[in-house]
Design an enzyme around this catalytic site. Structure first.
Site, mmCIF file in Angstrom:
data_model
loop_
_atom_site.group_PDB
_atom_site.id
_atom_site.type_symbol
_atom_site.label_atom_id
_atom_site.label_comp_id
_atom_site.label_asym_id
_atom_site.label_seq_id
_atom_site.Cartn_x
_atom_site.Cartn_y
_atom_site.Cartn_z
ATOM 1 N N ARG A 117 0.821 -1.215 0.000
ATOM 2 C CA ARG A 117 0.000 0.000 0.000
ATOM 3 C C ARG A 117 0.852 1.261 0.000
ATOM 4 O O ARG A 117 0.507 2.245 -0.671
ATOM 5 C CB ARG A 117 -0.947 -0.007 1.206
ATOM 6 N N LYS A 152 1.240 25.247 -4.263
ATOM 7 C CA LYS A 152 0.036 24.624 -3.712
ATOM 8 C C LYS A 152 0.175 23.107 -3.761
ATOM 9 O O LYS A 152 -0.542 22.404 -4.476
ATOM 10 C CB LYS A 152 -1.198 25.102 -4.477
ATOM 11 N N LYS A 184 3.763 40.128 -4.516
ATOM 12 C CA LYS A 184 2.323 40.099 -4.744
ATOM 13 C C LYS A 184 1.675 41.321 -4.094
ATOM 14 O O LYS A 184 2.355 42.178 -3.536
ATOM 15 C CB LYS A 184 1.734 38.802 -4.200
ATOM 16 N N GLU A 213 3.846 40.145 -9.506
ATOM 17 C CA GLU A 213 2.472 39.915 -9.946
ATOM 18 C C GLU A 213 1.808 41.257 -10.222
ATOM 19 O O GLU A 213 1.821 42.147 -9.360
ATOM 20 C CB GLU A 213 1.706 39.167 -8.858
ATOM 21 N N ASP A 234 -2.104 38.640 -13.491
ATOM 22 C CA ASP A 234 -3.079 37.953 -12.658
ATOM 23 C C ASP A 234 -4.516 38.257 -13.064
ATOM 24 O O ASP A 234 -4.939 39.420 -13.096
ATOM 25 C CB ASP A 234 -2.855 38.358 -11.194
#
Length: 304
Positions: A117, A152, A184, A213, A234
């Site tokens: 597994r 992310k 940002k 950004e 963006d």
């Protein structure tokens, strides 16, 4: 200064990172070191030998194949048993059809079944990311634009997931907060302006590449004027993005030109609109979904 997106995308999976993921996964599954599998160790004789295959149960792009051997080695070491023999029949980055054999293995039954597994979890996750990434790469084919990942990622699995993006044909953006400065909106507010944020970063970390950004043409002009050579556009509609790209490209060449400015589209990207966005002339598109929303691939280990 070289931006992460400009680096070669052929780095292998860090073996130490893989070993750490396997070790943590086995600790979760087996309990306190060296751990135990109460079902396998109660029902199967210590000296039982088995043979089997790891195979794809659906079409996919393979990633994480080294987890087979690493997991077998770690389980064998915990149990004080020989490590099973592993013969690989595929390689990371391969496109596999359903039913394709990935690896053949033989050895102690306790090792194989206890490792099963963990190795499948790791490979299924990595192959899911690689397969999803390949869909984006295929959708962008011929446009000149390339797909990027983001930060992310699943906590603890960043190295694995970003490797899987590479195996799917995608490009790694920065690995973390340490290797590339990304200005940002909140940084701009705190620093007072785009130019102010860039100046502070250059003073503190002169060796680090800077990306900014932007949401408007005015912000883009300010960033370029302050020396930024990588802009993230963006959540801008394709028409507005195309106009901004054209303006930046017009200023790259000739006397007093800026030189190359890398342009990345970010926010609101889908497989349905990816070619429209690519047509604006951007160099890259960053897609958090490559790592935060990729479904796993169904892989299996079958004895026989």
């Amino acid at each position: 200064m070289t931006h992460p997106e400009e680096l070669p995308q052929d780095a292998p999976l860090d073996p130490e990172a893989l070993a750490r993921v396997v070790r943590i996964s086995l600790d979760e599954d087996l309990g306190p070191f060296p751990g135990r599998d109460v079902t396998t160790q109660a029902t199967i004789p210590d000296d039982a030998q088995v043979a089997g295959v790891v195979a794809a149960r659906e079409g996919c792009v393979l990633a994480g194949i080294d987890a087979v051997g690493e997991t077998m080695r770690q389980v064998a070491s915990r149990l004080g048993l020989p490590s099973p023999e592993v013969a690989l029949e595929a390689a990371d980055g391969d496109r596999l059809a359903a039913g394709a054999v990935i690896a053949r293995l033989s050895g102690p039954g306790h090792v194989v079944l206890i490792a099963e597994r963990t190795l499948l979890n790791i490979m299924s996750r990595a192959s899911g990311v690689a397969t999803h990434t390949r869909r984006w790469v295929d959708a962008l084919s011929g446009t000149g634009a390339r797909v990027l990942d983001t930060r992310k990622t699943t906590p603890g699995l960043r190295e694995l997931e970003k490797y899987a993006v590479r195996m799917g044909g995608g490009v790694n953006k920065r690995m973390g907060l340490y290797d590339c400065a990304m200005v940002k909106d909140n940084h701009i507010v705190a620093a007072g302006s785009v130019a102010g944020a860039i100046a502070r970063i250059r003073a503190a970390y002169p060796e680090v590449p800077i990306q900014v950004e932007v949401e408007t043409a005015a912000q883009a002009a300010e960033a370029i004027g302050a020396g930024a050579r990588f802009l993230m556009i963006d959540n801008m509609p394709p028409a507005g993005m195309a106009a901004l790209v054209a303006s930046v490209r017009a200023g790259e060449n000739g006397p007093g030109g800026t030189g190359k400015v890398w342009l990345e589209a970010t926010g609101g990207l889908t497989l349905a609109n990816v070619r429209d966005v690519a047509a604006t002339g951007v160099d890259f598109m960053s897609v958090g979904a490559l790592t935060h929303s990729s479904p796993i691939v169904d892989l299996g280990l079958d004895l026989g």
